[in-house]
Scaffold this motif. Structure first.
Motif, PDB file in Angstrom:
ATOM      1  N   ALA A  39      58.175  83.725  85.515  1.00  0.00           N
ATOM      2  CA  ALA A  39      57.458  82.531  85.069  1.00  0.00           C
ATOM      3  C   ALA A  39      55.982  82.884  85.156  1.00  0.00           C
ATOM      4  CB  ALA A  39      57.796  81.341  85.948  1.00  0.00           C
ATOM      5  N   ALA A  40      55.309  82.909  84.019  1.00  0.00           N
ATOM      6  CA  ALA A  40      53.921  83.360  83.954  1.00  0.00           C
ATOM      7  C   ALA A  40      53.018  82.192  83.596  1.00  0.00           C
ATOM      8  CB  ALA A  40      53.774  84.469  82.908  1.00  0.00           C
ATOM      9  N   THR A  41      51.968  81.987  84.367  1.00  0.00           N
ATOM     10  CA  THR A  41      51.047  80.890  84.066  1.00  0.00           C
ATOM     11  C   THR A  41      49.700  81.431  83.594  1.00  0.00           C
ATOM     12  OG1 THR A  41      49.787  80.504  86.128  1.00  0.00           O
ATOM     13  CG2 THR A  41      52.074  79.715  86.059  1.00  0.00           C
ATOM     14  N   THR A  70      50.808  83.464  88.884  1.00  0.00           N
ATOM     15  CA  THR A  70      49.691  82.722  88.297  1.00  0.00           C
ATOM     16  C   THR A  70      48.638  83.712  87.783  1.00  0.00           C
ATOM     17  OG1 THR A  70      48.428  82.528  90.362  1.00  0.00           O
ATOM     18  CG2 THR A  70      50.074  80.813  89.904  1.00  0.00           C
ATOM     19  N   GLY A  71      47.841  83.255  86.845  1.00  0.00           N
ATOM     20  CA  GLY A  71      46.801  84.119  86.290  1.00  0.00           C
ATOM     21  C   GLY A  71      47.379  85.349  85.616  1.00  0.00           C
ATOM     22  N   ALA A  72      48.430  85.148  84.798  1.00  0.00           N
ATOM     23  CA  ALA A  72      49.164  86.270  84.197  1.00  0.00           C
ATOM     24  C   ALA A  72      48.643  86.665  82.819  1.00  0.00           C
ATOM     25  CB  ALA A  72      50.653  85.931  84.112  1.00  0.00           C
ATOM     26  N   SER A  73      47.499  86.119  82.420  1.00  0.00           N
ATOM     27  CA  SER A  73      47.001  86.393  81.068  1.00  0.00           C
ATOM     28  C   SER A  73      46.247  87.712  80.973  1.00  0.00           C
ATOM     29  CB  SER A  73      46.086  85.257  80.601  1.00  0.00           C
ATOM     30  OG  SER A  73      44.950  85.160  81.448  1.00  0.00           O
ATOM     31  N   GLN A 117      34.342  78.155  92.839  1.00  0.00           N
ATOM     32  CA  GLN A 117      34.914  79.343  93.458  1.00  0.00           C
ATOM     33  C   GLN A 117      36.014  78.973  94.454  1.00  0.00           C
ATOM     34  OE1 GLN A 117      33.822  83.571  94.047  1.00  0.00           O
ATOM     35  NE2 GLN A 117      35.395  82.467  92.992  1.00  0.00           N
ATOM     36  N   MET A 118      35.738  78.007  95.317  1.00  0.00           N
ATOM     37  CA  MET A 118      36.725  77.601  96.312  1.00  0.00           C
ATOM     38  C   MET A 118      37.906  76.861  95.690  1.00  0.00           C
ATOM     39  SD  MET A 118      35.567  78.929  99.070  1.00  0.00           S
ATOM     40  CE  MET A 118      36.704  78.227 100.252  1.00  0.00           C
ATOM     41  N   GLU A 119      37.636  76.064  94.656  1.00  0.00           N
ATOM     42  CA  GLU A 119      38.717  75.323  93.993  1.00  0.00           C
ATOM     43  C   GLU A 119      39.792  76.264  93.467  1.00  0.00           C
ATOM     44  OE1 GLU A 119      39.645  72.248  93.613  1.00  0.00           O
ATOM     45  OE2 GLU A 119      37.931  71.213  94.473  1.00  0.00           O
ATOM     46  N   THR A 120      39.366  77.321  92.792  1.00  0.00           N
ATOM     47  CA  THR A 120      40.334  78.240  92.187  1.00  0.00           C
ATOM     48  C   THR A 120      40.900  79.221  93.211  1.00  0.00           C
ATOM     49  OG1 THR A 120      39.275  78.092  90.023  1.00  0.00           O
ATOM     50  CG2 THR A 120      40.665  80.006  90.413  1.00  0.00           C
ATOM     51  N   ASN A 121      40.012  79.928  93.909  1.00  0.00           N
ATOM     52  CA  ASN A 121      40.462  81.009  94.787  1.00  0.00           C
ATOM     53  C   ASN A 121      41.202  80.521  96.022  1.00  0.00           C
ATOM     54  OD1 ASN A 121      39.026  82.533  92.948  1.00  0.00           O
ATOM     55  ND2 ASN A 121      37.814  83.620  94.463  1.00  0.00           N
ATOM     56  N   PHE A 122      40.809  79.339  96.535  1.00  0.00           N
ATOM     57  CA  PHE A 122      41.466  78.829  97.741  1.00  0.00           C
ATOM     58  C   PHE A 122      42.391  77.644  97.458  1.00  0.00           C
ATOM     59  CE2 PHE A 122      41.615  75.900 101.379  1.00  0.00           C
ATOM     60  CZ  PHE A 122      42.297  76.716 102.271  1.00  0.00           C
ATOM     61  N   PHE A 123      41.837  76.557  96.916  1.00  0.00           N
ATOM     62  CA  PHE A 123      42.656  75.355  96.749  1.00  0.00           C
ATOM     63  C   PHE A 123      43.771  75.550  95.716  1.00  0.00           C
ATOM     64  CE2 PHE A 123      38.936  73.373  98.792  1.00  0.00           C
ATOM     65  CZ  PHE A 123      39.599  72.671  99.789  1.00  0.00           C
ATOM     66  N   GLY A 124      43.486  76.256  94.632  1.00  0.00           N
ATOM     67  CA  GLY A 124      44.541  76.520  93.647  1.00  0.00           C
ATOM     68  C   GLY A 124      45.711  77.261  94.270  1.00  0.00           C
ATOM     69  N   LEU A 125      45.383  78.245  95.085  1.00  0.00           N
ATOM     70  CA  LEU A 125      46.413  79.006  95.800  1.00  0.00           C
ATOM     71  C   LEU A 125      47.169  78.114  96.788  1.00  0.00           C
ATOM     72  CD1 LEU A 125      46.023  82.504  97.379  1.00  0.00           C
ATOM     73  CD2 LEU A 125      46.337  80.566  98.931  1.00  0.00           C
ATOM     74  N   LEU A 126      46.435  77.230  97.459  1.00  0.00           N
ATOM     75  CA  LEU A 126      47.068  76.315  98.420  1.00  0.00           C
ATOM     76  C   LEU A 126      48.069  75.396  97.739  1.00  0.00           C
ATOM     77  CD1 LEU A 126      47.355  74.900 101.183  1.00  0.00           C
ATOM     78  CD2 LEU A 126      45.272  73.621 100.644  1.00  0.00           C
ATOM     79  N   TRP A 127      47.693  74.853  96.573  1.00  0.00           N
ATOM     80  CA  TRP A 127      48.596  73.907  95.888  1.00  0.00           C
ATOM     81  C   TRP A 127      49.914  74.589  95.512  1.00  0.00           C
ATOM     82  CZ3 TRP A 127      45.803  70.956  98.109  1.00  0.00           C
ATOM     83  CH2 TRP A 127      44.518  70.552  97.764  1.00  0.00           C
ATOM     84  N   LEU A 128      49.846  75.789  94.946  1.00  0.00           N
ATOM     85  CA  LEU A 128      51.076  76.501  94.557  1.00  0.00           C
ATOM     86  C   LEU A 128      51.909  76.842  95.782  1.00  0.00           C
ATOM     87  CD1 LEU A 128      51.885  77.398  91.589  1.00  0.00           C
ATOM     88  CD2 LEU A 128      49.470  76.838  91.816  1.00  0.00           C
ATOM     89  N   THR A 129      51.229  77.226  96.854  1.00  0.00           N
ATOM     90  CA  THR A 129      51.926  77.570  98.096  1.00  0.00           C
ATOM     91  C   THR A 129      52.665  76.354  98.647  1.00  0.00           C
ATOM     92  OG1 THR A 129      50.300  79.288  98.637  1.00  0.00           O
ATOM     93  CG2 THR A 129      51.604  78.410 100.464  1.00  0.00           C
ATOM     94  N   GLN A 130      51.978  75.222  98.704  1.00  0.00           N
ATOM     95  CA  GLN A 130      52.615  74.001  99.212  1.00  0.00           C
ATOM     96  C   GLN A 130      53.815  73.609  98.349  1.00  0.00           C
ATOM     97  OE1 GLN A 130      49.275  71.221  99.282  1.00  0.00           O
ATOM     98  NE2 GLN A 130      49.179  71.353 101.515  1.00  0.00           N
ATOM     99  N   ALA A 131      53.680  73.784  97.046  1.00  0.00           N
ATOM    100  CA  ALA A 131      54.742  73.362  96.133  1.00  0.00           C
ATOM    101  C   ALA A 131      55.997  74.223  96.254  1.00  0.00           C
ATOM    102  CB  ALA A 131      54.224  73.408  94.690  1.00  0.00           C
ATOM    103  N   GLU A 150      48.487  68.294  90.912  1.00  0.00           N
ATOM    104  CA  GLU A 150      49.680  67.664  90.321  1.00  0.00           C
ATOM    105  C   GLU A 150      50.340  68.598  89.316  1.00  0.00           C
ATOM    106  OE1 GLU A 150      50.794  63.654  87.726  1.00  0.00           O
ATOM    107  OE2 GLU A 150      48.975  63.665  88.949  1.00  0.00           O
ATOM    108  N   ALA A 151      49.534  69.253  88.482  1.00  0.00           N
ATOM    109  CA  ALA A 151      50.065  70.175  87.487  1.00  0.00           C
ATOM    110  C   ALA A 151      50.696  71.397  88.156  1.00  0.00           C
ATOM    111  CB  ALA A 151      48.956  70.619  86.536  1.00  0.00           C
ATOM    112  N   SER A 152      50.128  71.823  89.277  1.00  0.00           N
ATOM    113  CA  SER A 152      50.682  72.972  90.006  1.00  0.00           C
ATOM    114  C   SER A 152      52.070  72.649  90.554  1.00  0.00           C
ATOM    115  CB  SER A 152      49.742  73.374  91.150  1.00  0.00           C
ATOM    116  OG  SER A 152      48.510  73.854  90.640  1.00  0.00           O
ATOM    117  N   PHE A 153      52.219  71.459  91.133  1.00  0.00           N
ATOM    118  CA  PHE A 153      53.532  71.039  91.636  1.00  0.00           C
ATOM    119  C   PHE A 153      54.530  70.901  90.485  1.00  0.00           C
ATOM    120  CE2 PHE A 153      51.467  70.490  95.580  1.00  0.00           C
ATOM    121  CZ  PHE A 153      52.417  70.268  96.563  1.00  0.00           C
ATOM    122  N   ALA A 154      54.075  70.371  89.350  1.00  0.00           N
ATOM    123  CA  ALA A 154      54.951  70.219  88.183  1.00  0.00           C
ATOM    124  C   ALA A 154      55.394  71.580  87.653  1.00  0.00           C
ATOM    125  CB  ALA A 154      54.233  69.435  87.087  1.00  0.00           C
TER     126      ALA A 154
END
Length: 272
Positions: free
Chosen positions: A30-32, A8-11, A103-117, A61-65
């Protein structure tokens, strides 16, 4: 063996640097990125070895997709590198609710969603490596980065727990914990609070404490990260840069000394 790696964050920054290195050696990536155009040059150079995905990691939802798309396209996911994140500079008192939540949405929750998926896929495979790009500021703290520090402490707590939960499934977990590097993290990618004069001396002291040598060269991290990815027994905590280790060692030594000084009071508080 060719590895299938989701980054993630491959730009830009570490994400782009490591994606290129992995593609150069023959892995598939796979680069996001939030903007697909930022991945165009990777696709142009490496063709079918790259799967570009537009993704805002804040969207669960988009992270799981996205993870499902990678599995459908490549057949498996060997490594997830949760790299998406940004810095928030400013005193804690100055920070708005919106800034703290972002800050928390991206650095923590975004990471959590990808991890769970990705966990069910790696569990089914019986193997996998989840690599969280944290910071040595998930182990120690700096002033003027309070909410960022908090987000990385949260990532570390989550990932240490995760490692104990998924070990029996053949899934490895590593935290990459860099000190400062000359990426966009503190520049174009960063967010700033509205400054208050009250904290000007604290900020001045913090920024003046850094020397040019404090900042590592991002390209120098590549061999270390490739070694981490290829390791049969990767560490849970992986410090990057020459500033991180002495900084962490000093803080932990002081912390242990403080625990020691108060241990009798602490024990008496147990009650029996």
């Amino acid at each position: 063996m060719t590895k299938i790696i989701l980054i993630t964050g491959a730009s830009r920054g570490f994400g782009k640097l490591w994606a290129k290195a992995l593609l150069e050696r023959g892995d598939k990536v796979a680069a996001t990125a939030r903007n697909l155009e930022d991945l165009h040059n990777l696709v142009e150079k490496y063709g079918d070895a790259v799967l570009p995905i537009q993704l805002d990691v804040n969207d669960r939802e988009a992270s799981f997709a996205a993870v499902s798309k990678v599995k459908a396209h490549f057949g498996r996911i060997d490594v997830l590198i949760n790299n998406a994140g940004f810095g928030l500079f400013g005193a804690i008192e100055e920070t708005t609710e919106q800034q703290a939540r972002a800050q928390m949405e991206t650095n923590f929750f975004g990471l959590l969603w990808l991890t769970q998926a990705v966990i069910p896929i790696m569990r089914e495979q019986g193997s996998g490596h989840i690599i969280q790009v944290s910071s040595f500021l998930g182990l120690v703290t700096f002033p003027v980065l309070g909410i960022y520090n908090a987000s990385k402490y949260a990532v570390n707590g989550l990932s240490e727990t995760l490692a104990s939960e998924v070990k029996s499934f053949g899934i490895k977990v590593s935290l990459i914990e860099p000190n400062g590097f000359s990426t966009d993290w503190s520049g174009a990618s960063a967010m700033q609070t509205e400054p208050s004069e009250i904290y000007a001396p604290v900020k001045q002291a913090f920024f003046e404490s850094a020397t040019p040598d404090s900042w590592g060269k991002p390209e120098s991290t590549t061999p270390a990260v490739l070694q981490l990815i290829d390791s049969e027994n990767p560490p849970l905590h992986f410090l990057l840069g020459k500033v991180a280790y002495p900084g962490v060692k000093q803080v932990y030594s002081e912390r242990l000394a403080e625990f020691e000084a108060w241990k009798e009071v602490s024990a008496e508080a147990h009650g029996h």
